[in-house]
Write an enzyme that holds these catalytic residues in place. Structure first.
Site, PDB file in Angstrom:
ATOM      1  N   LYS A  68     -14.978 -11.858  51.227  1.00  0.00           N
ATOM      2  CA  LYS A  68     -15.847 -10.711  51.527  1.00  0.00           C
ATOM      3  C   LYS A  68     -14.966  -9.529  51.925  1.00  0.00           C
ATOM      4  CE  LYS A  68     -17.613  -8.409  54.841  1.00  0.00           C
ATOM      5  NZ  LYS A  68     -17.745  -7.107  54.186  1.00  0.00           N
ATOM      6  N   GLU A  86      -6.367 -11.614  62.659  1.00  0.00           N
ATOM      7  CA  GLU A  86      -5.361 -10.546  62.781  1.00  0.00           C
ATOM      8  C   GLU A  86      -6.113  -9.272  63.121  1.00  0.00           C
ATOM      9  OE1 GLU A  86      -2.248 -10.541  62.970  1.00  0.00           O
ATOM     10  OE2 GLU A  86      -1.900 -12.621  62.381  1.00  0.00           O
ATOM     11  N   CYS A 145      -2.318  -1.315  60.944  1.00  0.00           N
ATOM     12  CA  CYS A 145      -2.345  -2.044  62.213  1.00  0.00           C
ATOM     13  C   CYS A 145      -0.961  -2.043  62.855  1.00  0.00           C
ATOM     14  CB  CYS A 145      -2.825  -3.472  61.979  1.00  0.00           C
ATOM     15  SG  CYS A 145      -1.908  -4.278  60.674  1.00  0.00           S
ATOM     16  N   GLU A 186      -6.496   1.673  70.480  1.00  0.00           N
ATOM     17  CA  GLU A 186      -6.137   1.874  69.069  1.00  0.00           C
ATOM     18  C   GLU A 186      -7.001   2.987  68.478  1.00  0.00           C
ATOM     19  OE1 GLU A 186      -7.326  -0.986  66.005  1.00  0.00           O
ATOM     20  OE2 GLU A 186      -5.267  -0.957  65.262  1.00  0.00           O
TER      21      GLU A 186
HETATM   22  P1  NAD Z   1     -13.848  -4.229  61.038  1.00  0.00           P
HETATM   23  O1  NAD Z   1     -13.665  -5.206  62.148  1.00  0.00           O
HETATM   24  O2  NAD Z   1     -14.890  -3.191  61.198  1.00  0.00           O
HETATM   25  O3  NAD Z   1     -14.206  -4.996  59.686  1.00  0.00           O
HETATM   26  C1  NAD Z   1     -13.376  -6.002  59.162  1.00  0.00           C
HETATM   27  C2  NAD Z   1     -14.212  -6.900  58.258  1.00  0.00           C
HETATM   28  O4  NAD Z   1     -15.157  -7.624  59.058  1.00  0.00           O
HETATM   29  C3  NAD Z   1     -15.025  -6.131  57.212  1.00  0.00           C
HETATM   30  O5  NAD Z   1     -15.039  -6.848  55.998  1.00  0.00           O
HETATM   31  C4  NAD Z   1     -16.419  -6.115  57.844  1.00  0.00           C
HETATM   32  O6  NAD Z   1     -17.454  -5.957  56.906  1.00  0.00           O
HETATM   33  C5  NAD Z   1     -16.458  -7.498  58.493  1.00  0.00           C
HETATM   34  N1  NAD Z   1     -17.468  -7.657  59.553  1.00  0.00           N
HETATM   35  C6  NAD Z   1     -17.999  -6.699  60.345  1.00  0.00           C
HETATM   36  N2  NAD Z   1     -18.900  -7.247  61.188  1.00  0.00           N
HETATM   37  C7  NAD Z   1     -18.931  -8.574  60.927  1.00  0.00           C
HETATM   38  C8  NAD Z   1     -19.663  -9.688  61.460  1.00  0.00           C
HETATM   39  N3  NAD Z   1     -20.543  -9.535  62.445  1.00  0.00           N
HETATM   40  N4  NAD Z   1     -19.423 -10.913  60.958  1.00  0.00           N
HETATM   41  C9  NAD Z   1     -18.527 -11.094  59.977  1.00  0.00           C
HETATM   42  N5  NAD Z   1     -17.830 -10.092  59.406  1.00  0.00           N
HETATM   43  C10 NAD Z   1     -18.016  -8.844  59.885  1.00  0.00           C
HETATM   44  O7  NAD Z   1     -12.408  -3.584  60.752  1.00  0.00           O
HETATM   45  P2  NAD Z   1     -12.048  -2.396  59.725  1.00  0.00           P
HETATM   46  O8  NAD Z   1     -12.569  -1.109  60.282  1.00  0.00           O
HETATM   47  O9  NAD Z   1     -12.408  -2.772  58.331  1.00  0.00           O
HETATM   48  O10 NAD Z   1     -10.442  -2.403  59.795  1.00  0.00           O
HETATM   49  C11 NAD Z   1      -9.712  -1.721  60.767  1.00  0.00           C
HETATM   50  C12 NAD Z   1      -9.170  -2.679  61.805  1.00  0.00           C
HETATM   51  O11 NAD Z   1      -8.423  -3.700  61.152  1.00  0.00           O
HETATM   52  C13 NAD Z   1      -8.196  -2.031  62.773  1.00  0.00           C
HETATM   53  O12 NAD Z   1      -8.496  -2.458  64.090  1.00  0.00           O
HETATM   54  C14 NAD Z   1      -6.840  -2.570  62.344  1.00  0.00           C
HETATM   55  O13 NAD Z   1      -5.860  -2.618  63.358  1.00  0.00           O
HETATM   56  C15 NAD Z   1      -7.211  -3.925  61.864  1.00  0.00           C
HETATM   57  N6  NAD Z   1      -6.177  -4.462  60.967  1.00  0.00           N
HETATM   58  C16 NAD Z   1      -5.376  -5.466  61.434  1.00  0.00           C
HETATM   59  C17 NAD Z   1      -4.375  -5.991  60.629  1.00  0.00           C
HETATM   60  C18 NAD Z   1      -3.503  -7.103  61.122  1.00  0.00           C
HETATM   61  O14 NAD Z   1      -2.948  -7.813  60.291  1.00  0.00           O
HETATM   62  N7  NAD Z   1      -3.343  -7.289  62.424  1.00  0.00           N
HETATM   63  C19 NAD Z   1      -4.197  -5.492  59.333  1.00  0.00           C
HETATM   64  C20 NAD Z   1      -5.030  -4.461  58.894  1.00  0.00           C
HETATM   65  C21 NAD Z   1      -6.033  -3.967  59.722  1.00  0.00           C
END
Ligand code: NAD
Length: 475
Positions: free
Chosen positions: A172, A247, A281, A377
């Site tokens: 997803k 992550e 990130c 962040e």
């Molecule tokens: P997000 O948490 O909003 O979404 C991530 C994913 O989770 C999306 O596919 C979203 O649709 C899904 N999601 C949202 N609510 C959910 C639920 N209730 N149940 C299951 N899935 C759900 O994050 P984002 O805005 O897409 O990405 C940005 C964040 O990602 C930043 O905090 C960044 O630091 C982090 N990030 C971390 C890494 C790492 O490896 N540490 C790498 C890239 C991004």
């Protein structure tokens, strides 16, 4: 143009509705309309994946190798076109987009080899005449939930090891970047991935993602995204007894010591803080600078940052593409305002006119590590500059954070570089390099609030995607 559909059991199927995929450089440019599934799409994908699992788990590793190698070759052959799609839907520059696509191909190729290299141990038992075997087996069906900021690399660095080690996958992707995920599904299908082994369900986190986390037919969840979502998912998985890997965010420190090469330090900080519009990130969002070099560093950083060309991701002259969408831009601008209210001298950070979500990179000079703008962040092109007395204060400040993903130091002192490498509380440490930018064949991940569970990438990925089985055999 017909909508792009979900891939379930080897068939392209419609969702409950569709959503437009909008170019953040030019909001009038619609890349396509992409299906959004719901809980019933997840149920169908789980059924297909469970049916495909025994065949894939016991398939010759040659088949798994060939599918992954075929995907790598197809991606490389189309890297310019796919890089362009990536830049169009996510907003990083074309060079960065092509670079990320190339990396996705390299990851597939690495794990094609890993499929053939999965070994176990034969151990002499302490009981005479008994042999002990330690072997790895796939988990079953794994759910991959990914963010928008690396729309091809992150899905691939999860899917490639999952498939190499014999698991079936349901991906997803983030709602904002379905385009690259759809291409991965299409490429794997073309490369001969059997029906049901790789399934794509696009849609919202709140229904598609939530159903994946709760579905009893999914054995494990690998999640990358925000801390708030990750923690919620982690708790649910633990309650259900699912293996989980998370992550999450970062607030990565880059220490600049008095003895640093100023050009190297400024180059690493500009790259780490602002490239990919700061939407990494591993971005360097806290620049921790010792007293004697501070003013010269800030002058040079300011000059280099104000010279950065912000613009359309597809324009070859652009160095900083747009912010991913309106709500992320509004969040960034709120943090710029907050930093000003907290007493920082803000350089840049304003939004720019145009058809997209453009923002000038922001330096929060005169910051301290206690400010909210230095602790939370932001996930945009914003970096705090924090002045400290000496190396000891720099190390303490670097470690004074809820996160622990990446940490960097710029110094010409071997003594300080070695000490920092050992004492930085982070999963990854960089010396005279930006905090962002990692290899694909070594472990990736952090500690504290940034990560939970086994490491991703390289051969360490097998820790998450396999079970260990110990067998004892008497003749
Ligand atoms: P997000 O948490 O909003 O979404 C991530 C994913 O989770 C999306 O596919 C979203 O649709 C899904 N999601 C949202 N609510 C959910 C639920 N209730 N149940 C299951 N899935 C759900 O994050 P984002 O805005 O897409 O990405 C940005 C964040 O990602 C930043 O905090 C960044 O630091 C982090 N990030 C971390 C890494 C790492 O490896 N540490 C790498 C890239 C991004």
């Amino acid at each position: 143009m017909a909508p792009f559909q979900n891939l379930i059991g080897g068939q392209w199927v419609a969702g409950v509705d569709t959503a437009p995929n909008i170019n953040p450089s030019d909001t009038g440019d619609i890349i396509g309309h992409y299906a959004r599934g719901d809980a019933s799409s997840v149920d169908a994908a789980v059924e297909a994946a469970r049916a495909a699992f025994p065949g894939w788990a016991w398939a010759s590793p040659q088949l798994r190798h060939d599918v992954l190698e075929g995907a790598a070759a197809r991606i490389l052959a189309r890297k310019d076109e796919l890089g362009r799609l990536l830049s169009r839907e996510e907003g990083k520059t074309l060079a960065e987009g092509i670079g990320e696509v190339t990396r996705a191909a390299q990851i597939f190729r690495f794990f094609a080899g890993e499929a053939l290299r999965l070994t176990g141990d034969v151990v002499q038992s302490v009981r005479p005449g008994v042999e002990a075997f330690v072997e790895r087996e796939p988990l079953g069906v794994v759910g991959l939930i990914t963010p928008w900021n690396f729309p091809i690399a992150i899905p691939v660095w999860k899917a490639a090891p999952a498939l190499a080690y014999g698991n079936c996958v349901i991906l997803k992707p983030a709602d904002l970047t379905p385009g690259c995920a759809w291409e991965i599904a299409s490429i794997l299908k073309e490369a001969g991935c059997p029906d049901g082994v790789f399934n794509l369900v696009m849609g919202r986190g709140s229904n598609v993602g939530a159903r994946m986390v709760e579905h009893p037919g999914i054995d494990a969840i690998s999640f990358t995204g925000s801390v708030a979502t990750g923690r919620r998912i982690g708790l649910q998985c633990m309650e259900a007894g699912k293996k989980v890997q998370m992550e999450m965010g970062g607030k990565n420190p880059m220490v600049v010591l008095d003895d640093a090469d100023l050009d190297v330090a400024v180059g690493a900080c500009v790259n780490g803080a602002f490239y990919s519009t700061g939407q990494r990130c591993t971005a360097s969002s806290r620049l921790i600078v010792t007293d004697r070099i501070h003013d010269a560093f800030l002058d040079k950083l300011t000059a280099a940052t104000t010279a950065l060309r912000v613009g359309d991701a597809l324009d070859p002259a652009t160095q900083i593409g747009p912010v991913v969408d309106q709500s992320q831009l509004e969040q960034n601008l709120r943090y710029v305002e907050l930093a000003r209210e907290e007493g920082c001298d803000v350089i840049g950070g304003e939004s720019l006119d145009g058809q997209g979500y453009f923002q000038r990179p922001a330096i929060f000079a005169g910051a301290t590590n206690a400010l909210r703008s230095s602790r939370e962040e932001i996930f945009g092109p914003c970096a705090s500059v924090i002045r400290v007395a000496d190396y000891d204060a720099a190390l303490a400040t670097a470690n004074d954070t809820d996160f622990g993903l990446s940490a960097g130091i710029c110094t010409t002192s071997l003594k300080h570089a070695s000490h920092f490498r050992r004492h930085a509380q982070a999963g990854m440490v960089m010396v005279n390099l930006p905090t962002a930018g990692v290899d694909y064949h070594v472990p990736f991940g952090g500690r504290k609030g940034s990560s939970y569970g086994a490491r991703e990438q390289g051969s360490y990925a097998r820790e998450f995607y396999t079970h260990v089985k110990t067998s004892y055999v008497a003749p």
